[in-house]
Motif scaffolding. Structure first.
Motif, PDB file in Angstrom:
ATOM      1  N   LEU A 296       3.348 -37.794  15.666  1.00  0.00           N
ATOM      2  CA  LEU A 296       2.836 -37.053  16.823  1.00  0.00           C
ATOM      3  C   LEU A 296       2.800 -37.948  18.062  1.00  0.00           C
ATOM      4  O   LEU A 296       3.177 -37.526  19.161  1.00  0.00           O
ATOM      5  CB  LEU A 296       1.433 -36.513  16.517  1.00  0.00           C
ATOM      6  CG  LEU A 296       0.768 -35.719  17.661  1.00  0.00           C
ATOM      7  CD1 LEU A 296       1.642 -34.545  18.076  1.00  0.00           C
ATOM      8  CD2 LEU A 296      -0.620 -35.232  17.249  1.00  0.00           C
ATOM      9  N   GLY A 297       2.359 -39.199  17.914  1.00  0.00           N
ATOM     10  CA  GLY A 297       2.348 -40.123  19.045  1.00  0.00           C
ATOM     11  C   GLY A 297       3.744 -40.378  19.585  1.00  0.00           C
ATOM     12  O   GLY A 297       3.963 -40.419  20.807  1.00  0.00           O
TER      13      GLY A 297
ATOM     14  N   ILE B 297       4.919 -37.302  21.639  1.00  0.00           N
ATOM     15  CA  ILE B 297       4.316 -37.242  22.974  1.00  0.00           C
ATOM     16  C   ILE B 297       4.973 -38.258  23.900  1.00  0.00           C
ATOM     17  O   ILE B 297       5.357 -37.941  25.037  1.00  0.00           O
ATOM     18  CB  ILE B 297       2.800 -37.479  22.893  1.00  0.00           C
ATOM     19  CG1 ILE B 297       2.120 -36.345  22.115  1.00  0.00           C
ATOM     20  CG2 ILE B 297       2.189 -37.597  24.294  1.00  0.00           C
ATOM     21  CD1 ILE B 297       0.653 -36.597  21.813  1.00  0.00           C
TER      22      ILE B 297
ATOM     23  N   ILE C 255       8.530 -37.326  24.942  1.00  0.00           N
ATOM     24  CA  ILE C 255       8.566 -36.305  26.003  1.00  0.00           C
ATOM     25  C   ILE C 255       8.320 -36.958  27.368  1.00  0.00           C
ATOM     26  O   ILE C 255       8.980 -36.621  28.371  1.00  0.00           O
ATOM     27  CB  ILE C 255       7.533 -35.205  25.712  1.00  0.00           C
ATOM     28  CG1 ILE C 255       7.934 -34.428  24.451  1.00  0.00           C
ATOM     29  CG2 ILE C 255       7.400 -34.259  26.897  1.00  0.00           C
ATOM     30  CD1 ILE C 255       6.895 -33.440  23.970  1.00  0.00           C
TER      31      ILE C 255
ATOM     32  N   SER D  53      -0.306 -42.262  24.510  1.00  0.00           N
ATOM     33  CA  SER D  53       0.269 -41.214  23.656  1.00  0.00           C
ATOM     34  C   SER D  53      -0.301 -41.273  22.246  1.00  0.00           C
ATOM     35  O   SER D  53      -0.654 -40.243  21.659  1.00  0.00           O
ATOM     36  CB  SER D  53       1.797 -41.363  23.600  1.00  0.00           C
ATOM     37  OG  SER D  53       2.369 -41.208  24.880  1.00  0.00           O
TER      38      SER D  53
ATOM     39  N   ILE E 148      -3.951 -40.138  22.291  1.00  0.00           N
ATOM     40  CA  ILE E 148      -4.030 -38.670  22.322  1.00  0.00           C
ATOM     41  C   ILE E 148      -3.733 -38.093  20.940  1.00  0.00           C
ATOM     42  O   ILE E 148      -4.397 -37.158  20.482  1.00  0.00           O
ATOM     43  CB  ILE E 148      -3.041 -38.108  23.370  1.00  0.00           C
ATOM     44  CG1 ILE E 148      -3.499 -38.501  24.784  1.00  0.00           C
ATOM     45  CG2 ILE E 148      -2.936 -36.586  23.267  1.00  0.00           C
ATOM     46  CD1 ILE E 148      -2.476 -38.193  25.864  1.00  0.00           C
ATOM     47  N   ALA E 149      -2.720 -38.662  20.257  1.00  0.00           N
ATOM     48  CA  ALA E 149      -2.376 -38.185  18.913  1.00  0.00           C
ATOM     49  C   ALA E 149      -3.548 -38.366  17.951  1.00  0.00           C
ATOM     50  O   ALA E 149      -3.841 -37.486  17.133  1.00  0.00           O
ATOM     51  CB  ALA E 149      -1.143 -38.928  18.396  1.00  0.00           C
TER      52      ALA E 149
END
Length: 313
Positions: free
Chosen positions: A54-55, A58, A61, A87, A90-91
């Motif tokens: 997931l990190g 992000i 992107i 990132s 946030i993940a």
């Protein structure tokens, strides 16, 4: 494979940029290659739902937006490093909020349903089962063939076989030697024809068995069990001899009202409960309905550190 190709190409570009003083490689091109790497790994989030994927998704992107100048200002190297750290932070937050878990692994299961044997000769069939870590049920059914087998087997864990000829059926379900995970029990149900006579042999290893023989003509039943749990209901259509060789197992005998029990036991029991049973001078036990019962089950048990329970139903 794609990720390895990208890494090789990126390494070559970095070498060329050092040797040729960035003559061939600009910062934007390097950023684009890192974008592919982080996005390629991050897209695995939809298969492997963890913090790392997931990190990476992000940050990939973010790199993609910066590569095509979609931010108000172009980001420098240190700003990108800070955004990469952000990132993954946030993940980690999303993981705590939404409890991101790995998807369930697909199990290579086989669902088996077969009628055996295709050509039956005579009026008596020899049936045997040899299973590890399985749940086995024997029951009666109005079927045309002598045996109907239904099973749910994980092919990665078990080796399942059915062998038969005109008068014999052998069912084998053994754990594979290469298996290292704790398996879910295989489920095997065997339906028997109410109009055929059976000799049955069962070998159970760390298994659970439910043998409902009430509507089955059983002449002889032999059970060898290790660390298993067995529930047996004798036949109400024939006199039956049941021989049990038990090691560290729990045996529960459920007697219909019209079936008497003659019990001969040798060995050790750490628990026993003999409902409505009386001991005779020769050491055997006999149920109190022996004189009026329609049929008799002769039960011979040899046990080591096992449990035996007898009850009427």
């Amino acid at each position: 494979m794609l990720g390895r190709i990208i890494l090789v190409a990126l390494g070559i570009l970095i070498v060329l940029s050092v040797i040729l003083n960035e003559f061939l490689v600009s910062f934007n091109l390097l950023e684009f290659f890192f974008t592919l790497i982080f996005l390629g790994y991050g897209l695995n989030f939809f298969k492997k739902r963890n913090l790392g994927t997931l990190g990476s998704l992000i940050f990939g992107i973010i790199l993609l937006l910066d590569t095509f100048d979609l931010f108000p200002t172009s980001l420098n190297f240190w700003e990108l490093v800070l955004l990469m750290i952000a990132s993954y932070i946030i993940a980690a937050g999303f993981k705590g909020l939404f409890h991101i878990r790995k998807p369930h692994l697909k199990i290579n299961k086989s669902i088996i349903s077969e009628n055996l044997p295709p050509k039956f000769i005579g009026d008596t069939l020899d049936l045997s089962t040899d299973v590890d870590w399985s749940s086995v049920t024997i029951d009666s059914s109005k079927i045309e063939t002598p045996v109907k087998v239904k099973a749910v087997i994980d092919n990665d864990i078990y080796s399942f076989k059915q062998e038969y000829d005109s008068s014999k059926v052998h069912i084998l379900n053994k754990l594979k030697v290469s298996n290292v995970k704790v398996p879910e029990r295989a489920k095997i149900t065997v339906y028997l024809n109410e109009n055929i006579n059976y000799n049955y042999r069962a070998k159970l290893n760390v298994s659970v068995a439910f043998f409902d023989l009430r509507q089955i003509k059983t002449r002889e039943v032999r059970i060898k069990s290790t660390a298993s749990k067995i529930t047996l209901i004798p036949s109400q259509k024939d006199n039956t001899t049941v021989d049990v060789d038990s090691e560290v197992s729990a045996i529960n005998i459920k007697l219909p009202g019209d079936v008497a029990l003659v019990l001969n036991h040798v060995g050790d029991l750490n628990f026993k409960n003999f409902e409505r049973m009386y001991q005779r001078e020769d050491g055997t036990y006999i149920s109190d309905n022996f004189s009026e019962a329609s049929y008799t089950c002769y039960l011979n048990i040899s046990s080591e550190i096992s449990r035996l329970n007898v009850e009427f139903i």
